[in-house]
Design an enzyme around this catalytic site. Structure first.
Site, PDB file in Angstrom:
ATOM      1  N   TRP A   1       0.808  -1.219   0.000  1.00 23.40           N
ATOM      2  CA  TRP A   1       0.000   0.000   0.000  1.00 23.40           C
ATOM      3  C   TRP A   1       0.839   1.266   0.000  1.00 23.40           C
ATOM      4  O   TRP A   1       0.536   2.215  -0.720  1.00 23.40           O
ATOM      5  CB  TRP A   1      -1.014  -0.023   1.150  1.00 23.40           C
ATOM      6  CG  TRP A   1      -2.070  -1.033   0.863  1.00 23.40           C
ATOM      7  CD1 TRP A   1      -2.236  -2.247   1.469  1.00 23.40           C
ATOM      8  CD2 TRP A   1      -3.065  -0.973  -0.166  1.00 23.40           C
ATOM      9  NE1 TRP A   1      -3.281  -2.933   0.880  1.00 23.40           N
ATOM     10  CE2 TRP A   1      -3.803  -2.180  -0.115  1.00 23.40           C
ATOM     11  CE3 TRP A   1      -3.408  -0.024  -1.129  1.00 23.40           C
ATOM     12  CZ2 TRP A   1      -4.866  -2.447  -0.997  1.00 23.40           C
ATOM     13  CZ3 TRP A   1      -4.462  -0.282  -1.996  1.00 23.40           C
ATOM     14  CH2 TRP A   1      -5.172  -1.487  -1.924  1.00 23.40           C
TER      15      TRP A   1
ATOM     16  N   ASP B   1      -1.230   6.586   6.391  1.00 22.87           N
ATOM     17  CA  ASP B   1      -2.337   5.753   5.929  1.00 22.87           C
ATOM     18  C   ASP B   1      -2.623   4.744   7.042  1.00 22.87           C
ATOM     19  O   ASP B   1      -1.848   3.824   7.276  1.00 22.87           O
ATOM     20  CB  ASP B   1      -1.934   5.038   4.635  1.00 22.87           C
ATOM     21  CG  ASP B   1      -3.026   4.091   4.116  1.00 22.87           C
ATOM     22  OD1 ASP B   1      -4.062   3.928   4.789  1.00 22.87           O
ATOM     23  OD2 ASP B   1      -2.814   3.515   3.026  1.00 22.87           O
TER      24      ASP B   1
ATOM     25  N   LYS C   1     -12.862  -1.339   6.869  1.00 26.52           N
ATOM     26  CA  LYS C   1     -12.185  -2.370   7.667  1.00 26.52           C
ATOM     27  C   LYS C   1     -12.570  -2.244   9.141  1.00 26.52           C
ATOM     28  O   LYS C   1     -13.189  -3.123   9.715  1.00 26.52           O
ATOM     29  CB  LYS C   1     -10.682  -2.257   7.491  1.00 26.52           C
ATOM     30  CG  LYS C   1     -10.285  -2.377   6.026  1.00 26.52           C
ATOM     31  CD  LYS C   1      -8.917  -1.804   5.771  1.00 26.52           C
ATOM     32  CE  LYS C   1      -8.658  -1.646   4.299  1.00 26.52           C
ATOM     33  NZ  LYS C   1      -8.749  -2.887   3.511  1.00 26.52           N
TER      34      LYS C   1
HETATM   35  N1  PMP Z   1      -4.333   1.610   2.128  1.00 28.68           N
HETATM   36  C1  PMP Z   1      -4.415   0.462   2.822  1.00 28.68           C
HETATM   37  C2  PMP Z   1      -3.466   0.231   3.945  1.00 28.68           C
HETATM   38  C3  PMP Z   1      -5.385  -0.477   2.482  1.00 28.68           C
HETATM   39  O1  PMP Z   1      -5.476  -1.619   3.165  1.00 28.68           O
HETATM   40  C4  PMP Z   1      -6.276  -0.203   1.417  1.00 28.68           C
HETATM   41  C5  PMP Z   1      -7.392  -1.153   1.033  1.00 28.68           C
HETATM   42  N2  PMP Z   1      -7.166  -2.478   1.216  1.00 28.68           N
HETATM   43  C6  PMP Z   1      -6.127   0.988   0.723  1.00 28.68           C
HETATM   44  C7  PMP Z   1      -5.153   1.880   1.111  1.00 28.68           C
HETATM   45  C8  PMP Z   1      -7.037   1.340  -0.428  1.00 28.68           C
HETATM   46  O2  PMP Z   1      -8.255   1.618   0.120  1.00 28.68           O
HETATM   47  P1  PMP Z   1      -9.571   1.939  -0.714  1.00 28.68           P
HETATM   48  O3  PMP Z   1     -10.044   0.657  -1.302  1.00 28.68           O
HETATM   49  O4  PMP Z   1     -10.486   2.488   0.331  1.00 28.68           O
HETATM   50  O5  PMP Z   1      -9.217   2.934  -1.739  1.00 28.68           O
END
Ligand code: PMP
Length: 360
Positions: free
Chosen positions: A101, A172, A196
């Site tokens: 991520w 994040d 989540k």
């Molecule tokens: N950052 C992290 C740490 C994630 O786990 C995720 C989704 N799994 C995201 C960003 C992307 O999130 P979204 O699907 O809400 O755009």
């Protein structure tokens, strides 16, 4: 039918009490004769819902008064671009890459501006955090971006002080926000998708220090400008009203559980049980340095990968689902967010031990 234990990384389990309350209030919210889904976001009912949600979130996270809470859309992925668009102001920013991520965030920032790599642990398979000696901060960074919990690789930053610099830290926190107390004052901005640990998908939380507002270029599209969103109470356009409402119910549920310090204790107990089971077995393996193992996302492999499919199928028969690992890492992943009860993790480890015995 009974509820199952859903180990999905997100959208993920919600507390049963929250779902029950949402069900009870579905057709007629507080006697107003309609569902929250159907009411105008400009009316007094929804205004009360969003104000209460913000107040409860501020209380849970102990958000200082000089921070704005924004309820946005576009997911954490939108933030990967929105953050540099608002905060770079012609400079570059430092990015720490510790998993899938933060790597995506780094790549996206480079599309809209200049992002520098502080350190990457990719060559070690994202199984550790970089040491202090590996960190190369830029000379004039607008901010430092990091991901405090890597959902795919299961790497969590337990001590953010290790990465403190003189520039604002942007984090994040998508996959561990509200799982433990956080000192918000150590950050310039934190963000996360809701699906989540917060509520239904469609809502993105951003908590930003006020002095970071107002740096966006004048031609930045209105929807993307944090200052304008803040000035409009996150209601520049129609917000994700139902997701905000359910997130608000989750905040009240968290307060009833004793707040984030109490959640942290439960989350530690759940993670400890699972990691101990993995470490004690000769079938399961988790590759992450124990110092930075995630309490929320626990990836593990079977040393006989030919058993993967039957592991997943047998688990399903026990009411244990969405346990398959991310394709980047393979094997399994158990996501054990706030709403996963200790009993769910106990059921998982009992199944894992039984499966190991039968397949020895
Ligand atoms: N950052 C992290 C740490 C994630 O786990 C995720 C989704 N799994 C995201 C960003 C992307 O999130 P979204 O699907 O809400 O755009």
């Amino acid at each position: 039918m009974e509820r199952i234990y859903n180990f999905s990384a997100g959208p993920a389990m919600l507390p049963q009490e929250v779902l029950e309350q949402a069900r009870d209030e579905l057709l007629n919210w507080h006697g107003c004769g309609m569902s929250v889904m159907e009411m105008t976001h400009r009316g007094k009912d929804f205004s009360a819902i969003i104000a209460q949600a913000e107040a409860d979130l501020r209380e849970l996270l102990n958000v200082p008064a000089n921070y704005k809470v924004l309820f946005l859309q576009g997911g954490a992925t939108m933030q990967f671009a929105q953050i540099p668009l608002n905060l770079l102001a012609g400079r570059s920013a430092d990015y720490l890459v510790t998993g899938a991520w933060s790597k995506k965030a780094f790549k996206e920032a480079n599309k809209v501006g200049t992002a520098r790599l502080v350190a990457s642990t990719e060559s070690s398979g994202f199984t550790r955090l970089p040491s202090a000696a590996e960190l190369e901060y830029g000379p004039d960074a607008a901010y430092l971006h990091l991901c405090t919990n890597e959902t795919v690789h299961g790497v969590e930053i337990h001590d953010p002080a290790a990465f403190r610099t003189s520039v604002p830290i942007i984090a994040d926190m998508s996959s561990h926000i509200l799982s433990r107390p956080v000192d918000i004052s150590q950050y310039g901005l934190i963000y996360g998708g809701a699906q989540k640990n917060v509520g239904p998908a469609g809502l993105t939380l951003v908590i930003v220090r006020e002095d970071l507002l107002g740096r966006a270029p004048a031609n930045l599209p209105t929807m993307l400008d944090y200052s304008i969103q803040a000035e409009n109470g996150s209601m520049l356009n129609t917000p994700p009203t139902y997701s905000i409402y359910v997130a608000g119910l989750v905040f009240q549920w968290l307060k009833k559980q004793g707040g984030l310090a109490a959640m942290e204790q439960t989350n530690i107990a759940k993670a400890k049980l699972l990691y101990q089971t993995i470490d004690a077995s000769s079938l399961y393996h988790n590759p992450v340095d124990p110092a930075c193992r995630s309490r929320m996302n626990v990836p593990f492999t079977l040393n006989k990968p030919e058993l993967d499919e039957s592991f997943i199928a047998e688990a399903k028969k026990q009411g244990i689902v969405s346990i398959k690992g991310h394709k980047m890492v393979g094997g399994m992943r158990a996501s054990i967010y706030n709403a996963m009860p200790l009993q769910g993790v106990q059921a998982l480890v009992a199944f894992m031990q039984d499966f190991e015995q039968k397949n020895a």
